[in-house]
Enzyme design. Sequence first.
Site, PDB file in Angstrom:
ATOM      1  N   GLN A   1       0.501  -1.083   0.108  1.00 51.75           N
ATOM      2  CA  GLN A   1       0.024   0.044  -0.094  1.00 51.75           C
ATOM      3  C   GLN A   1       0.978   1.460   0.030  1.00 51.75           C
ATOM      4  O   GLN A   1       2.097   1.062   0.258  1.00 51.75           O
ATOM      5  CB  GLN A   1      -0.597  -0.082   1.132  1.00 51.75           C
ATOM      6  CG  GLN A   1      -0.087  -0.330   2.366  1.00 51.75           C
ATOM      7  CD  GLN A   1      -0.819  -0.885   4.358  1.00 51.75           C
ATOM      8  OE1 GLN A   1      -1.680   0.636   4.218  1.00 51.75           O
ATOM      9  NE2 GLN A   1      -1.757  -1.066   3.859  1.00 51.75           N
TER      10      GLN A   1
ATOM     11  N   HIS B   1       0.926   5.629   0.951  1.00 52.73           N
ATOM     12  CA  HIS B   1      -0.792   6.934   1.707  1.00 52.73           C
ATOM     13  C   HIS B   1       0.020   8.018   0.975  1.00 52.73           C
ATOM     14  O   HIS B   1       1.016   8.348   0.891  1.00 52.73           O
ATOM     15  CB  HIS B   1      -0.292   7.435   2.863  1.00 52.73           C
ATOM     16  CG  HIS B   1      -0.250   5.716   3.627  1.00 52.73           C
ATOM     17  ND1 HIS B   1      -1.187   4.925   3.951  1.00 52.73           N
ATOM     18  CD2 HIS B   1       0.899   5.119   4.640  1.00 52.73           C
ATOM     19  CE1 HIS B   1      -1.675   4.292   4.629  1.00 52.73           C
ATOM     20  NE2 HIS B   1      -0.314   4.151   4.950  1.00 52.73           N
TER      21      HIS B   1
ATOM     22  N   GLU C   1       4.370   8.333   8.350  1.00 55.01           N
ATOM     23  CA  GLU C   1       3.826   7.836   9.321  1.00 55.01           C
ATOM     24  C   GLU C   1       5.605   7.107   9.845  1.00 55.01           C
ATOM     25  O   GLU C   1       6.022   7.330   9.585  1.00 55.01           O
ATOM     26  CB  GLU C   1       2.897   6.233   9.267  1.00 55.01           C
ATOM     27  CG  GLU C   1       3.434   5.367   8.162  1.00 55.01           C
ATOM     28  CD  GLU C   1       2.789   4.445   7.545  1.00 55.01           C
ATOM     29  OE1 GLU C   1       1.567   4.224   8.466  1.00 55.01           O
ATOM     30  OE2 GLU C   1       2.886   3.314   6.932  1.00 55.01           O
TER      31      GLU C   1
ATOM     32  N   HIS D   1       5.067   0.193   0.663  1.00 52.70           N
ATOM     33  CA  HIS D   1       4.997  -0.506   1.984  1.00 52.70           C
ATOM     34  C   HIS D   1       4.157  -1.582   2.176  1.00 52.70           C
ATOM     35  O   HIS D   1       3.315  -1.406   1.598  1.00 52.70           O
ATOM     36  CB  HIS D   1       6.002   0.753   3.233  1.00 52.70           C
ATOM     37  CG  HIS D   1       4.109   1.385   3.499  1.00 52.70           C
ATOM     38  ND1 HIS D   1       3.474   2.752   2.945  1.00 52.70           N
ATOM     39  CD2 HIS D   1       3.236   1.300   4.193  1.00 52.70           C
ATOM     40  CE1 HIS D   1       2.787   2.494   3.352  1.00 52.70           C
ATOM     41  NE2 HIS D   1       2.359   1.783   4.533  1.00 52.70           N
TER      42      HIS D   1
ATOM     43  N   ARG E   1      -4.310   0.441  -1.415  1.00 54.41           N
ATOM     44  CA  ARG E   1      -4.260  -0.303  -1.553  1.00 54.41           C
ATOM     45  C   ARG E   1      -3.721  -0.984  -3.879  1.00 54.41           C
ATOM     46  O   ARG E   1      -4.692  -0.832  -4.255  1.00 54.41           O
ATOM     47  CB  ARG E   1      -5.197  -1.705  -1.024  1.00 54.41           C
ATOM     48  CG  ARG E   1      -4.997  -2.219   0.168  1.00 54.41           C
ATOM     49  CD  ARG E   1      -5.846  -2.951   0.451  1.00 54.41           C
ATOM     50  NE  ARG E   1      -7.288  -2.871  -0.080  1.00 54.41           N
ATOM     51  CZ  ARG E   1      -8.254  -2.783   1.036  1.00 54.41           C
ATOM     52  NH1 ARG E   1      -7.618  -1.931   2.223  1.00 54.41           N
ATOM     53  NH2 ARG E   1      -9.442  -2.780   0.805  1.00 54.41           N
TER      54      ARG E   1
END
Length: 311
Positions: free
Chosen positions: A95, A97, A114, A171, A191
């Site tokens: 996936q 972001h 993150e 990642h 995804r």
Amino acid sequence: MGHILKMKPVFKEMIWGGRKLKDVYGYEIPSSHTGECWAISAHKNGDCTIENSEFAGKTLSWLFENHRELFGNIEGDEFPLLVKIIDARDDLSVQVHPNDEYAKVHEDSLGKTECWYVLQADEGTKMVMGHHAKTKEEFIKAIEEDDYDNLLNSFDIKKGDFFYIPSGTLHAICSGSLIYEAQQSSDITYRVYDYHRKDQDGNERQLHVQQSIDVTNVPAQISSSKSFSESKIENGTKVRYVESDFFKVDCYKLNGRNTIENCSPFQMVSVIEGQGDIDGQSVKKGDHFLICSDQKETVFNGTMDVMIAAL
């Protein structure tokens, strides 16, 4: 005395989740497929409840909206950060972001940068971060040909490893991992690949291939830094793992009494090992607290490892 607010976590069942959140932390989890503990969150998809103080029973989002003075009067429509613990009994999807700009336009959300601190890892546990494509065309071709073995950058991990994952980084957390995650308060995940696994009804999970192509950094931009700033404190050590535009994260390994200053609008505190007390409140492994801006310094006493995320 300022506010040190204990959080009641929210749990999420996932196709890849397991039982470690109960077995390791003693949480009451909804099922043996529990993948995520949203430990400190004001996000609408998992809004934590405050367990103590005059605000007991209120949600963190309510507090942020109605008592901004407890958060240093920071600006913004929503509480900016989120802390999770993730139990991956199986592999998570591959996936990516989006950044703030893309997420605002397409999802009316914050983006998602993150970071991960590895709490546990079974022997041979891997992680995916980044890819080997040099151009967008090469990247798209690998996706079209399902050639993820050659596309993905995969490596072994161990307890105590730390990774910073900026938006746009392809990642995947892999099976056997127990992860502490600090991130922007966003629930946007694109995804690109989910191993063609099917749910109980025989359906594959929704993919977001075009969005993934749109937002993935090509070539990959991976931070390879493995050296972190460690300093001695009164009775223990402090490691600064990341200091970015979005958050900073420290790990304190405490052995005795330590006074920790709060120079931030708030501190998100997670006890990941051991026990003790925080300003006289008894705490143990698996407890999570929000230290508000009116608490300028906090006395931590005990033998424990503590993660602190802040702006």
